[in-house]
Each structure stands twice: as structure tokens, then as C-alpha cells.
Design an enzyme around this catalytic site. Structure first.
Site, PDB file in Angstrom:
ATOM      1  N   ALA A 193     -89.181 -30.504  46.484  1.00 24.41           N
ATOM      2  CA  ALA A 193     -87.923 -31.095  46.949  1.00 24.41           C
ATOM      3  C   ALA A 193     -87.145 -31.616  45.752  1.00 24.41           C
ATOM      4  CB  ALA A 193     -88.219 -32.223  47.931  1.00 24.41           C
ATOM      5  N   CYS A 194     -86.457 -30.724  45.060  1.00 25.79           N
ATOM      6  CA  CYS A 194     -85.875 -31.019  43.745  1.00 25.79           C
ATOM      7  C   CYS A 194     -84.347 -31.044  43.791  1.00 25.79           C
ATOM      8  CB  CYS A 194     -86.333 -29.969  42.738  1.00 25.79           C
ATOM      9  SG  CYS A 194     -88.106 -29.642  42.780  1.00 25.79           S
ATOM     10  N   THR A 195     -83.734 -31.379  42.643  1.00 26.25           N
ATOM     11  CA  THR A 195     -82.286 -31.293  42.465  1.00 26.25           C
ATOM     12  C   THR A 195     -82.016 -30.688  41.098  1.00 26.25           C
ATOM     13  OG1 THR A 195     -82.009 -33.321  43.762  1.00 26.25           O
ATOM     14  CG2 THR A 195     -80.101 -32.534  42.520  1.00 26.25           C
ATOM     15  N   THR A 249     -84.956 -32.230  38.612  1.00 28.10           N
ATOM     16  CA  THR A 249     -85.997 -33.171  38.992  1.00 28.10           C
ATOM     17  C   THR A 249     -87.056 -32.423  39.792  1.00 28.10           C
ATOM     18  OG1 THR A 249     -84.951 -33.761  41.098  1.00 28.10           O
ATOM     19  CG2 THR A 249     -84.322 -35.058  39.161  1.00 28.10           C
ATOM     20  N   GLU A 302     -86.517 -24.700  42.322  1.00 28.34           N
ATOM     21  CA  GLU A 302     -85.807 -25.480  43.324  1.00 28.34           C
ATOM     22  C   GLU A 302     -86.079 -24.833  44.682  1.00 28.34           C
ATOM     23  OE1 GLU A 302     -83.368 -28.538  44.582  1.00 28.34           O
ATOM     24  OE2 GLU A 302     -83.478 -28.058  42.454  1.00 28.34           O
TER      25      GLU A 302
END
Length: 465
Positions: A2-4, A23, A95
Site C-alpha cells: 500500500a504505497c505512494t 513509500t 506500487e
């Protein structure tokens, strides 16, 4: 995960570099200790086996050295996530993105395929350009398939490419425009594609036939093809979990554009109102919707509004890497990997030269038990202690960030000056000096945060003997 992600083209960056940053966030209720290492050719597997699936394949016998940010404990696989190889080519994977039932009905996910766990290890040691990275990963996807939907970034001195998987075996990729930045949450992102422009757009060989056969193109005949409509999602969850993250990043980098945080029409890429710095990347990836009613630490919102959107700077970030490939530098110092561990509002970014054989223990020696001997756990402690009284600690956190990043820039400038003067520089020693400095400053911050947090405990009492 669960990234950005944020990607910055070379004409949109302050120094003409390409920047890829993401992230890596664990699932809700979970935390994943990370470490940074260098993988030498003798340590790279020649036959690879996945842990999360039954996938396995032989790998070439000529891998390059590369940096990696694997899981520290390793029980669930490698999960290398981000790195730079000896050709100064960078990769960030992955991602996690969305798909839809029409795509999955036409090309189902493959339980025995590859996933985030595998991708950096399978690709980064063997590529000499960002474009090569797209083509190698694309070929593996076509041959073996994937069990999840992912977005992957590749970069070199000149280009950034973003690849998104489609169903089990298909993929699409776009070169980031030089004068633009890209913001991508956990949602299929690419919103424009040109099949007749292979310089800037790539895809699996049969993608156009695949689209036509299964009626996936949702645009009208006079409009450009929009992959997000065809392969992505428009769920209620996206309006709470995904689109707000794009909105807040673009709000900072394009404040002149008024947008709706729940909109499905937020652009995949934008030209910023000014050039973007490393500090800007750190700021947007630390975002908790500052100066809006959605800030969980702010004073403007209500108890409901403060919890409505998922922050970028969330509690469960494992690590964040900014892969900074700089032009017109000696090759041994052109690539910088800025690293942070833990929740982004409470940490700093630390620059490391990547053309080295080892990483300082403070960043490489993460283990299962909580300790102040490494950067990962020290940052986790600071975040947990500071969070309940964020506004009280904010000045200390800001000062720590500014001072440590200033030291990082100073180190980069000093090393470049030495090399240009013809001096010999030990890059591992410079990395160690930077690590030692950050360790001291981080320990000082922890001391201060613990002291202040102790004085703010619920059971405090103002009278004493």
C-alpha cells in the site's frame, strides 16, 4: 504494498536529475522491518525461487552489483523494493494498483506468477537503461504472468519509465515527460497512451488486439485512448483511499489548480509551477493533509473529516527511497539513494552513494527486536512517542529534518569538489560518516522526544517534594 509514488522528470527537477520515490507501506495492522544492503554478483541467485508463489526461473550469469532494501527478517521472501545498479539505472517496485473485473475476466491473474516480492531481484541486476528495464520486466510478465496488479518505475540519467501490469500477462508503459511529475497512489494511473509512438509508449505486443477483442476501450472514437478507463477502477474506496493522495500532492506542486480530492479525473502527470527539490519529494511523501480539514493532527477539521482520507505519511510506512540520478557528475557519484525508515512525518532522508560494496551497519543491521542500534527501530520509537502530542514535538522534528538534510547536501557537494580536484575519495567512508552523523542526531532527537513525552503523560502531577 500500500504505497505512494512520485516521479520527477529531469526538466522538472531542480538539478536536472531524474527522481523516482516511493513509500513502502505495510498492510493495516502490520509493520515490516527493512534494511539497506548491496547485492554483489556472487550473492545474486542464478536460479530464483519465490516464497509467495511457486514461481522459479534461471537468471543470467552476469549480474551487476546493485543496492537493495529487502525485508530485514526475510521470512516472506526478498522484497528488494528499490535500488540502483552499477550502470546507474534505478528501479522501484512496486506500487500495488487496481484493476477491474472486465480485465480479469479476459486475462486472469496467475497464481504461479511473479509479484512485488520478486521484481527488483529479477530485473535490476541485468539492465543498462530504464527502457531496458521495461522490456525485461514486460517479457517476464508475458512468459510467466503475475498474481497481482502492480506499477513499477525505472530511471536512468535521461529517462523515467512507468510500467503498469494488466491482468495476468499484459502490461503498458509510458515515459514520464521531462518537464512533468507523476503522482500515483494504489490505483491504475496512466491516462493517455499512443500506440504509434514507441519512443514514449510501450506495451505488450498484443495489447491493441486484446483491447479490441474484449471491448475494453471506454473512450469515444474521437478521443485519445485512456488506459485508466480501460484497465483501472472507479470504486467508492478509491475516493477515500487513493484519489485524495493525488489531490494533496498536486495541491502542493500546482497550488494554482483547483481540484476535487474525490475526482477520478486527476491527471497522471502535471507540469509543476516551479522546479521540484528532494525536500519537496520528502514533504509530499510525508503529507497528512496539512492546512486542510483532513489533517489528523490539525485544528481546522472535525473528528469525522480528520479520519475520512488515508494520509500519505501513514503510521505503517516501512521505508522510503528517493532514487536520484544526477547528470553531469562523475559516474561513481551520479546516483544517490536517499533513505528513510518508518513513518514519514517523523523522520529524515539520508543520502548514500550507491557505487559501493557495503552499507553502514546503522542502516543495514536491522533485526527483529526493538533497539536503538539501528535507524529503522529508532525512527519507529520516535514516531510512536511523538504521535500523541505531534504539535508539541513538531518544531523538534522540523529542525532535525532541516539540519540532517542540510548535512546530506553538504556531504554531496564536498565529495564532488574533491573528485573534480583530482582527489581520491572513499565513498564507503563518506557513507559511514553520514551514517554516524545521522545516528548521533537521531539519538539526540529520541532523547528529547522521550523527555517531553514523559512530561506529557496522562498520570503527570504538577506538585512534587
Amino acid at each position: 504494498m500500500a504505497c505512494t509514488t512520485i516521479l520527477v522528470g529531469k526538466k522538472a527537477s531542480y538539478d536536472g536529475s531524474t527522481m523516482v520515490a516511493r513509500t513502502e507501506d505495510s498492510q493495516n495492522g502490520d509493520f515490516t522491518p527493512k534494511k539497506m544492503i548491496v547485492v554483489k554478483p556472487e550473492d545474486q541467485p542464478r536460479h530464483y525461487r519465490s516464497v509467495q508463489s511457486s514461481f522459479e526461473m534461471d537468471l543470467p550469469d552476469n549480474p551487476m552489483t546493485y543496492t537493495s532494501v529487502p525485508d530485514a527478517l526475510g521470512k516472506d521472501g526478498i522484497w528488494a523494493e528499490a535500488g540502483v545498479n552499477e550502470a546507474n539505472v534505478a528501479m522501484s517496485a512496486t506500487e500495488t494498483i487496481t484493476t477491474n473485473s472486465r480485465v480479469l475476466g479476459a486475462d486472469p491473474l496467475v497464481a504461479s506468477g511473479i509479484g512485488e516480492e520478486d521484481m527488483v531481484t529479477l530485473v535490476l541486476p541485468y539492465i543498462r537503461s530504464a527502457r531496458e528495464g521495461v522490456l525485461r520486466l514486460g517479457a517476464i510478465l508475458e512468459d510467466y504472468g503475475t498474481y497481482e496488479s502492480n506499477g513499477v518505475a525505472f530511471s536512468d540519467e535521461h529517462d523515467i519509465w512507468w510500467l503498469e501490469t494488466i491482468g495476468g500477462h499484459h502490461w503498458i508503459a509510458r515515459r514520464v515527460p521531462d518537464d512533468a511529475y507523476v503522482t500515483n497512489p494504489n490505483q491504475f494511473g496512466i491516462d493517455h497512451f499512443e500506440f504509434n509512438n514507441p519512443e514514449d509508449y510501450l506495451c505488450s505486443a498484443d495489447l491493441k488486439d486484446f483491447i479490441d477483442t474484449y471491448h475494453l476501450d471506454l473512450t469515444y472514437s474521437h478521443e485519445h485512448f485512456n488506459p485508466r478507463y480501460a484497465f483501472g477502477s472507479q470504486r467508492d474506496k478509491d475516493r477515500q483511499y487513493n484519489t485524495p493522495r493525488v489531490w494533496i500532492m498536486q495541491k502542493f506542486l500546482n497550488p494554482e489548480i483547483v481540484q476535487d480530492p474525490r475526482s477520478f479525473a486527476l491527471a497522471w502527470c502535471q507540469k509543476p509551477y516551479r522546479k521540484i527539490t528532494v525536500e519537496d519529494v520528502k514533504y509530499v511523501l510525508s503529507s497528512h493533509y496539512q492546512d486542510t480539514v483532513y489533517d489528523p493532527y490539525g485544528s481546522e477539521g472535525t473528528p469525522v473529516s480528520k479520519k475520512v482520507f488515508r494520509p500519505i505519511g501513514i503510521n505503517r510506512t516501512s521505508q522510503t527511497a528517493i532514487l536520484h540520478i544526477r547528470p553531469n557528475k562523475p559516474q561513481e557519484i551520479a546516483a544517490i539513494q536517499w533513505m528513510a525508515y518508518g513513518s514519514m512525518p517523523f523522520n529524515t532522508m539520508v543520502p548514500f552513494f550507491t557505487q559501493v560494496k557495503t552499507i553502514p551497519d546503522y542502516f543495514a543491521n536491522t533485526y527483529e527486536n526493538v533497539s536503538t542500534d539501528n535507524f529503522y527501530w529508532t525512527n519507529r520509537l520516535i514516531a510512536a512517542l511523538a504521535d500523541p502530542h505531534y504539535n508539541h514535538h513538531e518544531t523538534d522534528l522540523d529542525n532535525y529534518l532541516e539540519e540532517t538534510m542540510a548535512k546530506g547536501h553538504a556531504m554531496l557537494h564536498a565529495v564532488e569538489a574533491q573528485l573534480l580536484a583530482g582527489e581520491t575519495v572513499d565513498l564507503e567512508e563518506e557513507n559511514q560518516k553520514m551514517s554516524d552523523y545521522v545516528q548521533g542526531e537521531t539519538q539526540t532527537l529520541l532523547n528529547k522526544i522521550l523527555f517531553d513525552a514523559s512530561n506529557l503523560m496522562t498520570n503527570r502531577f504538577s506538585l512534587s517534594d
